[in-house]
Write an enzyme that holds these catalytic residues in place. Structure first.
Site, PDB file in Angstrom:
ATOM      1  N   GLU A   1       0.818  -1.214   0.000  1.00  0.00           N
ATOM      2  CA  GLU A   1       0.000   0.000   0.000  1.00  0.00           C
ATOM      3  C   GLU A   1       0.854   1.268   0.000  1.00  0.00           C
ATOM      4  O   GLU A   1       0.392   2.337   0.386  1.00  0.00           O
ATOM      5  CB  GLU A   1      -0.939  -0.008   1.200  1.00  0.00           C
TER       6      GLU A   1
ATOM      7  N   TYR B   1     -10.194   2.905  -6.071  1.00  0.00           N
ATOM      8  CA  TYR B   1      -9.214   3.904  -6.457  1.00  0.00           C
ATOM      9  C   TYR B   1      -9.116   4.189  -7.959  1.00  0.00           C
ATOM     10  O   TYR B   1      -8.573   5.224  -8.345  1.00  0.00           O
ATOM     11  CB  TYR B   1      -7.823   3.470  -5.968  1.00  0.00           C
TER      12      TYR B   1
ATOM     13  N   GLU C   1     -14.652  -5.256   9.283  1.00  0.00           N
ATOM     14  CA  GLU C   1     -13.249  -5.021   9.595  1.00  0.00           C
ATOM     15  C   GLU C   1     -13.099  -3.730  10.383  1.00  0.00           C
ATOM     16  O   GLU C   1     -13.997  -2.885  10.397  1.00  0.00           O
ATOM     17  CB  GLU C   1     -12.403  -4.930   8.311  1.00  0.00           C
TER      18      GLU C   1
ATOM     19  N   ASN D   1     -10.055  -0.649  10.806  1.00  0.00           N
ATOM     20  CA  ASN D   1      -8.837  -0.118  10.206  1.00  0.00           C
ATOM     21  C   ASN D   1      -8.280   0.946  11.141  1.00  0.00           C
ATOM     22  O   ASN D   1      -8.904   1.990  11.338  1.00  0.00           O
ATOM     23  CB  ASN D   1      -9.162   0.474   8.830  1.00  0.00           C
TER      24      ASN D   1
ATOM     25  N   GLY E   1      -7.376   5.459   5.312  1.00  0.00           N
ATOM     26  CA  GLY E   1      -6.830   6.343   4.303  1.00  0.00           C
ATOM     27  C   GLY E   1      -7.204   7.799   4.533  1.00  0.00           C
ATOM     28  O   GLY E   1      -8.281   8.105   5.048  1.00  0.00           O
TER      29      GLY E   1
END
Length: 350
Positions: free
Chosen positions: A18, A253, A307, A309, A313
């Site tokens: 990433e 993306y 999930e 995180n 981002g």
């Protein structure tokens, strides 16, 4: 005499798959940091692991998301981590994936006694590992997806495991993000190739039963006084013509394949329940600073945590800052809160 600005090192790039996403996140953060309060030091880590104190152009990072060179004498000074971070007050580690988001840089910063944005070693490591994140959330009584973990010599699912999970399943690297290495399997003949794809990024593979429902996310934020609050949620809708399309890396993306409702169109009671569950997930891993919690919302309104995180981002299209913006915390204020919280918390046992 004016008060000295807080010296903030923004660390980005790194050795994970990433790398480019981290560079784009850094470009956005460097653009929005309040320069009246903070003296900012961009610190890049190349894909080979070289640390560089440089003058990275935020616009270039955001537009190109390019990999940092191992050595670039005109733009950066290559040095040891201790030399690069010498003299800073706080670190914003914008590293996504392995060798950064997984507790490794957090451990380094703890040893250096440098405050940093985000979760500590344990929560970062657990959050990065989809197996252990689910174990901790399940132990806290939270509903999570049904999974099987393949590691070592485990080549495939047993017949009993296939019967339990059903089709379709999602095959994932256990410790990767940004939907990299994930395959949706709709026929068991596709399973070996999907496992190989995941194992190209991580020897430990997680196979997850598909959940029918809407994909909804929620941001969690810790404030300097210790309060923990959840943002208004957002919904992601894949609108591609392909009925098998899902929210993969390209949809996130590269392609114009998704629409977003920010905030999500949920009734008030369900929104309240989801925000409370996001905070509960945050606490179940002992997170600090920030996290994004991803949910499935079933047709009957039942919630399943997909999930968590611990360093979401921060690109211009990332959901975490956008959710907080509609909740009333704009991007520069959000960054200031995260840095102030890191300074107030300090390092060491907490």
């Amino acid at each position: 005499m004016s008060e000295r600005k807080l010296r903030v090192a923004v660390v980005f790039g790194g050795r994970s798959s990433e790398h480019a996403i981290s560079c784009v996140s850094a470009g956005s953060v460097l653009t929005h940091l309040d320069r009246t309060r903070f003296e900012v030091f961009p610190v890049g880590i190349s894909a080979e692991g070289a640390w560089m104190l440089g003058t990275s152009d935020p616009a270039e990072l955001m537009i190109r998301g390019r990999a940092l060179p191992a050595v670039n004498a005109t733009a950066a000074t290559v040095a040891l981590p201790g030399e690069v971070l010498s003299g800073v007050d706080v670190v914003f580690p914008l590293l996504h994936g392995a060798f950064g988001e997984d507790g490794t840089i957090q451990g380094l910063l703890e040893l250096a006694d440098l405050p940093y944005v985000g979760s500590g070693v344990l929560a970062s490591a657990a959050g990065m590992d989809k197996q252990f994140a689910r174990m901790l959330m399940r132990a806290a009584g939270l509903p999570v997806t049904d999974t099987v973990v393949l590691r070592g010599d485990d080549a495939t699912l047993t017949a009993a495991q296939r019967e339990r999970l059903g089709l379709p399943v999602f095959v994932k690297p256990a410790r990767a993000g940004s939907s990299m290495g994930i395959t949706k399997v709709v026929d068991w003949s596709e399973l070996p190739a999907a496992i190989a794809t995941a194992r190209a990024l991580d020897p430990k593979v997680l196979i997850e039963a598909a959940v029918i429902g809407r994909e909804v996310e929620c941001g969690v934020l810790e404030f300097p006084d210790g309060r923990v609050e959840a943002s208004l949620p957002a919904e992601i809708r894949v609108v591609a013509r392909d009925s098998e399309r899902w929210y993969d890396f390209a949809a996130k993306y590269l392609d114009d394949a998704c629409e977003f409702d920010i905030p999500a169109k949920l009734d008030d009671d369900l929104t309240t329940e989801l925000r409370a569950m996001a905070v509960a997930a945050f606490r179940s891993l002992d997170c600090q600073g920030l996290a994004r919690v991803d949910f499935f919302v079933g047709p009957d309104g039942a919630l399943t945590v997909n999930e968590i995180n611990t360093m979401p981002g921060f690109t211009p299209i990332s959901m975490y800052p956008r959710m907080w913006a509609v909740t009333g915390v704009d991007y520069p204020t959000l960054l200031s809160i995260l840095i102030d919280t890191a300074v107030a918390r300090g390092t060491g046992l907490r």
